[in-house]
Design an enzyme around this catalytic site. Sequence first.
Site, PDB file in Angstrom:
ATOM      1  N   ARG A 147       0.826  -1.230   0.000  1.00  0.00           N
ATOM      2  CA  ARG A 147       0.000   0.000   0.000  1.00  0.00           C
ATOM      3  C   ARG A 147       0.858   1.278   0.000  1.00  0.00           C
ATOM      4  NH1 ARG A 147      -2.604  -3.740  -0.496  1.00  0.00           N
ATOM      5  NH2 ARG A 147      -4.549  -4.318   0.541  1.00  0.00           N
ATOM      6  N   SER A 231     -10.816  -0.854   4.469  1.00  0.00           N
ATOM      7  CA  SER A 231      -9.876  -1.255   5.528  1.00  0.00           C
ATOM      8  C   SER A 231      -9.235   0.002   6.086  1.00  0.00           C
ATOM      9  CB  SER A 231      -8.806  -2.181   4.961  1.00  0.00           C
ATOM     10  OG  SER A 231      -9.419  -3.345   4.479  1.00  0.00           O
ATOM     11  N   GLU A 331      -4.621   3.309   6.961  1.00  0.00           N
ATOM     12  CA  GLU A 331      -4.419   3.308   5.508  1.00  0.00           C
ATOM     13  C   GLU A 331      -5.076   4.568   4.930  1.00  0.00           C
ATOM     14  OE1 GLU A 331      -5.539  -0.426   3.612  1.00  0.00           O
ATOM     15  OE2 GLU A 331      -5.894   0.639   1.731  1.00  0.00           O
TER      16      GLU A 331
HETATM   17  C1  LIG Z   1     -15.155   0.220   0.837  1.00  0.00           C
HETATM   18  C2  LIG Z   1     -13.708   0.369   0.493  1.00  0.00           C
HETATM   19  C3  LIG Z   1     -12.969  -0.770   0.190  1.00  0.00           C
HETATM   20  C4  LIG Z   1     -11.610  -0.662  -0.143  1.00  0.00           C
HETATM   21  N1  LIG Z   1     -10.910  -1.801  -0.447  1.00  0.00           N
HETATM   22  C5  LIG Z   1      -9.588  -1.702  -0.782  1.00  0.00           C
HETATM   23  C6  LIG Z   1      -8.839  -2.875  -1.111  1.00  0.00           C
HETATM   24  O1  LIG Z   1      -9.353  -3.991  -1.125  1.00  0.00           O
HETATM   25  N2  LIG Z   1      -7.521  -2.713  -1.422  1.00  0.00           N
HETATM   26  C7  LIG Z   1      -6.915  -1.486  -1.447  1.00  0.00           C
HETATM   27  O2  LIG Z   1      -5.718  -1.413  -1.762  1.00  0.00           O
HETATM   28  N3  LIG Z   1      -7.612  -0.368  -1.133  1.00  0.00           N
HETATM   29  C8  LIG Z   1      -8.917  -0.454  -0.806  1.00  0.00           C
HETATM   30  N4  LIG Z   1      -9.613   0.686  -0.486  1.00  0.00           N
HETATM   31  C9  LIG Z   1      -8.940   1.981  -0.509  1.00  0.00           C
HETATM   32  C10 LIG Z   1      -9.147   2.772  -1.834  1.00  0.00           C
HETATM   33  O3  LIG Z   1     -10.085   2.132  -2.659  1.00  0.00           O
HETATM   34  C11 LIG Z   1      -7.835   2.900  -2.599  1.00  0.00           C
HETATM   35  O4  LIG Z   1      -6.862   3.539  -1.800  1.00  0.00           O
HETATM   36  C12 LIG Z   1      -7.992   3.654  -3.928  1.00  0.00           C
HETATM   37  O5  LIG Z   1      -6.801   3.601  -4.670  1.00  0.00           O
HETATM   38  C13 LIG Z   1      -8.387   5.106  -3.728  1.00  0.00           C
HETATM   39  O6  LIG Z   1      -8.700   5.624  -4.992  1.00  0.00           O
HETATM   40  P1  LIG Z   1      -9.307   7.076  -5.136  1.00  0.00           P
HETATM   41  O7  LIG Z   1      -9.363   7.387  -6.609  1.00  0.00           O
HETATM   42  O8  LIG Z   1     -10.565   7.192  -4.388  1.00  0.00           O
HETATM   43  O9  LIG Z   1      -8.118   7.931  -4.490  1.00  0.00           O
HETATM   44  P2  LIG Z   1      -8.206   9.134  -3.441  1.00  0.00           P
HETATM   45  O10 LIG Z   1      -8.725   8.634  -2.142  1.00  0.00           O
HETATM   46  O11 LIG Z   1      -8.876  10.297  -4.048  1.00  0.00           O
HETATM   47  O12 LIG Z   1      -6.630   9.463  -3.309  1.00  0.00           O
HETATM   48  C14 LIG Z   1      -5.740   8.549  -2.752  1.00  0.00           C
HETATM   49  C15 LIG Z   1      -4.312   9.134  -2.829  1.00  0.00           C
HETATM   50  O13 LIG Z   1      -3.894   9.183  -4.185  1.00  0.00           O
HETATM   51  C16 LIG Z   1      -3.560  10.528  -4.569  1.00  0.00           C
HETATM   52  N5  LIG Z   1      -4.013  10.666  -5.958  1.00  0.00           N
HETATM   53  C17 LIG Z   1      -5.237  10.365  -6.449  1.00  0.00           C
HETATM   54  N6  LIG Z   1      -5.253  10.570  -7.782  1.00  0.00           N
HETATM   55  C18 LIG Z   1      -4.030  11.017  -8.125  1.00  0.00           C
HETATM   56  C19 LIG Z   1      -3.407  11.427  -9.361  1.00  0.00           C
HETATM   57  N7  LIG Z   1      -4.078  11.404 -10.517  1.00  0.00           N
HETATM   58  N8  LIG Z   1      -2.114  11.849  -9.340  1.00  0.00           N
HETATM   59  C20 LIG Z   1      -1.410  11.879  -8.177  1.00  0.00           C
HETATM   60  N9  LIG Z   1      -1.935  11.509  -6.981  1.00  0.00           N
HETATM   61  C21 LIG Z   1      -3.221  11.095  -6.969  1.00  0.00           C
HETATM   62  C22 LIG Z   1      -4.297  11.414  -3.586  1.00  0.00           C
HETATM   63  O14 LIG Z   1      -3.650  12.663  -3.441  1.00  0.00           O
HETATM   64  C23 LIG Z   1      -4.228  10.572  -2.317  1.00  0.00           C
HETATM   65  O15 LIG Z   1      -2.952  10.732  -1.725  1.00  0.00           O
HETATM   66  C24 LIG Z   1     -10.975   0.613  -0.157  1.00  0.00           C
HETATM   67  C25 LIG Z   1     -11.735   1.759   0.149  1.00  0.00           C
HETATM   68  C26 LIG Z   1     -13.075   1.649   0.476  1.00  0.00           C
HETATM   69  C27 LIG Z   1     -13.854   2.880   0.787  1.00  0.00           C
END
Ligand SMILES: Cc1cc2nc3c(=O)[nH]c(=O)nc-3n(C[C@H](O)[C@H](O)[C@H](O)COP(=O)(O)OP(=O)(O)OC[C@H]3O[C@@H](n4cnc5c(N)ncnc54)[C@H](O)[C@@H]3O)c2cc1C
Length: 335
Positions: A147, A231, A331
């Site tokens: 992660r 998580s 996380e």
């Molecule tokens: C119900 C649920 C289940 C989940 N299950 C998992 C799982 O099984 N495994 C797992 O690994 N994660 C899981 N996650 C966490 C989440 O899905 C991941 O971390 C995902 O990658 C977040 O994507 P996002 O587009 O919403 O990013 P955001 O939450 O918007 O951003 C995450 C990070 O990435 C950066 N970022 C986003 N886009 C860019 C870009 N284009 N350029 C540079 N930086 C950027 C942001 O600044 C921030 O630091 C879960 C979350 C939830 C709510």
Amino acid sequence: MRVKCALFVEVTEEADLAALDWSALPRPVLVMGGGSNLLFTKDFPGTVLHVAICHSSHSCHSERSEESVTLGAGVVFDDFCAWAASEGLWGPENLSLIPGEVGASAVQNIGAYGVEAKDIIAGIRAYDRTTGQFVDIDPADCRYGYRTSRFKTEWKGRFIITAVTYRLSRTPRPKLDYGGVRKALSCHSASLSCHSERSEESLTPQLIREAIIGIRQAKLPAVEELGSAGSFFCNPVISRGHFERIVAIAREDNGPDYAVPHFEVGDSIKVPAAWMIDQCGFKGARNGGAQVYPGQPVNASGTASPQDIIGLENQVIQAIAQKYGITLHPEVEHV
Ligand SMILES: Cc1cc2nc3c(=O)[nH]c(=O)nc-3n(C[C@H](O)[C@H](O)[C@H](O)COP(=O)(O)OP(=O)(O)OC[C@H]3O[C@@H](n4cnc5c(N)ncnc54)[C@H](O)[C@@H]3O)c2cc1C
């Protein structure tokens, strides 16, 4: 609870990034994807920038069974998983239903059921805020770990990812030995009135995707039904000696034959945070509107204020540090 930012900017193509008057934007600038891993604890005084670049291009390398697809950072990651599975392409099927967008997959090194984004990322394109240039980044330079990546550490705030290229394959490569995937597949086959045990050759990315979706949906309601952080804590990775001490504590609590769930990670051991949270009696625990979700005890969910969530988070961290000598790290990124 709603929070506000000073300015919200959305870009839909790379040229928009280059044309932005960065000096005029309220600081700090936070790049956001789908926001599923962000916990806004209060109003944000700066600019929230959403990269909504959504192009896609698919290349076949017919001499090999390898293919690749380049997707804009704003593409919903699970749409990519669904597309790959429907095309019979192997790679992201175990990552099905993880919320969020393509850009963040390369930041977070998202992972589930024995697969991590780094296993399939072939290239990353980004805007370098320090030079104002677009660059192609080799994933080998991203120091991917559990992660984490350089985008979360020394590169934080520097690169804005605009596209990610994923490596896909026509050659079957099912990953079934993690988190009950094999069992879910045999149940899934049975429910389709097939033979109860499928041979690995008969598996498809689509079947694995459906099994993974089934496992995930059984653990946690859809985010639209119940707001959740997924998580909330990273699973801690500890030394074997430390793990032995945890086993001793667990056997005192649960009996001499009790087996502590764990995964080998090289010379170290990864212990599920969910198990520790459960053992410390937090399953279902509430703090205001925040709750440790009963079916998957690492999720703060409900109609919570940021303070409710942080309060519950601190209670969990303290209890686990006291009982097991482990400091859990969230996380979910706190803003
Ligand atoms: C119900 C649920 C289940 C989940 N299950 C998992 C799982 O099984 N495994 C797992 O690994 N994660 C899981 N996650 C966490 C989440 O899905 C991941 O971390 C995902 O990658 C977040 O994507 P996002 O587009 O919403 O990013 P955001 O939450 O918007 O951003 C995450 C990070 O990435 C950066 N970022 C986003 N886009 C860019 C870009 N284009 N350029 C540079 N930086 C950027 C942001 O600044 C921030 O630091 C879960 C979350 C939830 C709510």
